[in-house]
Write an enzyme that holds these catalytic residues in place. Structure first.
Site, PDB file in Angstrom:
ATOM      1  CG  ASP A   8       4.535   5.950  -4.424  1.00 46.43           C
ATOM      2  OD1 ASP A   8       4.033   5.883  -5.567  1.00 46.43           O
ATOM      3  OD2 ASP A   8       3.939   5.558  -3.400  1.00 46.43           O
ATOM      4  CD  GLU A  10      -1.126   5.580  -7.077  1.00 42.28           C
ATOM      5  OE1 GLU A  10      -0.518   6.541  -7.587  1.00 42.28           O
ATOM      6  OE2 GLU A  10      -0.564   4.711  -6.404  1.00 42.28           O
ATOM      7  CG  ASP A  33       3.150   1.061  -5.451  1.00 42.50           C
ATOM      8  OD1 ASP A  33       3.678   0.140  -6.094  1.00 42.50           O
ATOM      9  OD2 ASP A  33       2.847   0.992  -4.245  1.00 42.50           O
ATOM     10  CG  ASP A  83       0.372   8.289  -4.369  1.00 41.34           C
ATOM     11  OD1 ASP A  83      -0.320   9.320  -4.391  1.00 41.34           O
ATOM     12  OD2 ASP A  83       0.084   7.269  -3.708  1.00 41.34           O
TER      13      ASP A  83
END
Ligand code: 28G
Length: 642
Positions: free
Chosen positions: A506, A431, A508, A504
């Site tokens: 997180d 990403e 997203d 990541d």
């Protein structure tokens, strides 16, 4: 209970000598995996299903309409049904009660080994002895002949005689068991996992009530669906937009078999059909599914011709055209199901093909005549699908055949590896450009290739095929993998045997991962089922104290290490890693990419249906559940194309 005339699996005259004696339960304890698949959380939950299947058998024979499943505080499970009660008469050759024989003797009925024997329907008690063998304690109570009978067992051995412990009205069976922690690596039950399967069983058995209680958390739920599988379809479509108001529900029953079908078309582009034989999910379809598909295609074409929707010069609608956007359940019940194929996920009984085909053909023709509004909407959708399919075929050919693959042009953003043997090669989907840069620098150039993904990833559940094939990231992905897509997908052509999603840690990252998973699940399911797809596990923190340095991959691990330093009064510093981009190339290699030291999660399709539900919840048309999900897990979300 009244005798009913039209039930499937009418029980035959019972005698205790019917039970065949095969071998001792020691075999089960020695090789538990052979009998319940595994000894992890999956095998643990399987124990419950085995016992519940016996109650469902009793329900399918028309003798039981309520099952109560209870998770107790000590992680033991009770299953109670109001069936006829397991017989307690004495077996002429073993001189044991039928109950004891069922509980302590591994007996015939299904084929043993692997998953082959997990069959519901006419195979009473097949799994009970296996569950008993793998439980530290088992207790069975039978209500029958006005008495309550009880017997107890431990690890497959009897620990008390069959006793009458009281009198009662009514009949039924209650089995309570505590899984053996000498056998199972996991002994804590998951309410969610049991709920999924219990709900499914309730949908598949219209009129059967199943209660699921969890005494650990004071949760008490009851599942009862008057509408049967039509309700199942409605539930599967709850986050999709249907194009006609009610699921179409068809059924036919003879003295030998029954078939029930329910389906509803949506604005989506994929086929969401699930098939079952005796309440067992047939992952690989089989004769019943073939029968349904044949009838659906023929029936819709006939209707379209008769009503001038297809003109003389028009081609017939194909199977793909009539399945686009359908959500369907096909459920058959028969007395001797044959499950075939490597994972026993395919129904083999040949007679089910014609039975389902004819039943659906007759009933659906009638339905369409009687519901012209539904018929019109469905056929408009199918005709549109046929047109779009032509356009998509064209678009796809550009990518997979005449396009970059054959001419050897790999996507510009791909940093390929030098090794040519695919079994040694890995492709990391990364990403963002900055993380992509670190990954390119940090990798092992011989075996590891990097494809950075930038911007929004297409939501493939909602995008039409031509839009999907026009999308740059998706095209790059297909060409890099080199194995085609959809029906052209050929797993032997994969250029990398390991595909690693590196996003990541997180929200997203989680969303991009979900979108990518949806894509693979929909368009390259073999990639997942054959074990080629992985999720990288980057660290969440780095903890430093003097010369010591730890990479930490979970909050629990962080707390543990911090507690140690506090206890010994040492100073320490916790650094949080929010994204891959915060790590240097060396750090990324060391923590996440180095095959010698990294951990990765292998993606499994444990259950296509569960995945489908999560995907459609996150990406479907209904905004509310998605918003709830996002609000639960995040404060801000970028990059998501919804
Ligand atoms: C509560 C947890 C799991 C069950 C029954 C009822 C009968 C039965 C079970 O018979 C022997 C061999 C093949 C038919 C059948 C009772 C006929 C007459 C039963 C259960 C007989 C087993 N009366 N309920 N087994 N079969 N519930 N629930 O296990 O020919 S097992």
């Amino acid at each position: 209970m009244d005798e009913e005339t039209s039930k499937v699996n009418q029980p035959e005259e019972y005698s205790a000598s019917d039970i065949q004696v095969l071998e001792g339960l020691e075999a089960v304890r020695k090789r538990p995996g052979m009998y319940i698949g595994s000894t992890d959380r999956r095998g643990l939950h399987h124990l419950v299903y085995e016992i519940v299947y016996n109650s469902v058998d009793e329900a399918m024979s028309g003798s039981c309409d309520k099952i109560i499943v209870t998770i107790h505080k000590d992680e033991s499970i009770s299953v109670e049904d109001n069936g006829r009660g397991i017989p307690v008469d004495i077996h002429p050759t073993t001189h044991k009660s039928a109950l004891e024989t069922i509980m302590t003797v591994l007996h015939a009925g299904g084929k043993f080994g692997g998953k082959a024997y997990q069959v519901s329907g006419g195979l009473h008690g097949v799994g009970a002895s296996v569950v008993n063998a793998l439980s530290a304690h088992t207790e069975v109570e039978v209500k029958r002949n006005g008495h309550i009978y009880k017997q107890t067992y431990s690890r497959g051995h009897v620990t008390s005689d069959l006793q009458i412990i009281g009198d009662c009205e009514g009949t039924g069976t209650t089995v309570t068991f505590l899984p053996d922690n000498q056998i199972f690596t996991e002994t804590v039950f998951e309410l969610d996992t049991l709920t999924e399967r219990i709900r499914e069983i309730a949908y598949l058995n219209r009129g059967l009530e199943i209660e699921l209680n969890d005494e650990r958390v004071d949760s008490y739920m009851s599942y009862f669906f008057e509408g049967g599988i039509a309700g199942f379809v409605r539930r599967l479509n709850r986050n999709r937009t249907a194009i006609h108001p009610h699921p179409i529900s068809l059924m036919r029953q003879t003295d030998k078999y029954s078939v029930e079908v329910a389906f509803q078309y949506t604005e989506n582009y994929t086929d969401n059909t699930f098939s079952f034989a005796n309440c067992v999910n047939t992952q690989d379809g089989g004769t019943h599914l073939t029968g349904f598909r044949t009838a659906l295609t023929r029936c819709l074409n006939d209707y379209a011709r008769r009503n001038g929707i297809l003109k003389d010069n028009d081609n017939n609608l194909t199977g793909d055209d009539v399945r686009e956007g359908i959500t369907a359940i096909v459920s058959v019940k028969l007395s001797e199901p044959q499950f075939e194929g490597q994972t026993k996920g395919k129904l083999g009984n040949i007679e089910m093909k014609t039975f389902v085909d004819q039943s659906v053909n007759d009933e659906l023709a009638l339905y369409l005549e009687e519901h012209p509004d539904d018929a019109k909407k469905i056929l408009e959708k199918c005709v549109l699908s046929a047109k779009a399919r032509d356009a998509a075929r064209h678009a796809r050919e550009l990518v997979t055949r005449k396009g970059s693959l054959e001419t050897g042009t790999l996507p510009g953003k791909l940093a390929d590896c030098s090794e040519k043997d695919p079994s040694q090669c890995e492709l990391f989907l990364v990403e963002g450009d900055s993380a992509g840069g670190s990954a390119k620098q940090g990798r092992n150039r011989r075996t590891q290739a990097i494809l950075p993904l930038r911007g929004k990833i297409l939501n493939v559940e909602k995008a039409s095929p031509d839009r999907m094939f026009a999308h740059e990231e998706i095209r790059a992905l297909i060409t890099a993998l080199g194995a085609g897509i959809d029906e052209d997908f050929d797993v032997t052509k994969l250029r990398y045997h390991q595909l690693v999603l590196m996003t990541d840690a997180d929200v997203d990252g989680a969303h991009i991962r979900t979108l990518l998973l949806t894509f693979f699940f929909r368009h390259m399911p073999q990639l997942i089922s054959e074990g080629h797809l992985f999720i990288a596990q980057p660290p969440l923190y780095k903890i430093k104290s003097a010369k010591e340095e730890h990479w930490v991959y979970s909050d629990a691990e962080k707390d543990e290490i911090a507690a140690k330093y506090r206890a010994s009064n040492k100073k320490y510093d916790v650094q949080r890693y929010k994204g891959l981009g915060e790590m240097s190339a060396e750090q990324l290699w060391e923590t996440t990419m180095n095959p010698e030291t990294r951990t990765m999660l292998q993606v499994e399709i444990e259950d296509a249906q569960k995945a489908d539900e999560i995907f459609s919840m996150l990406m479907g048309d209904n905004v509310e559940p998605r918003r709830n999900y996002i609000q639960t897990y995040a404060t801000q979300v970028k990059n998501l194309d919804i």
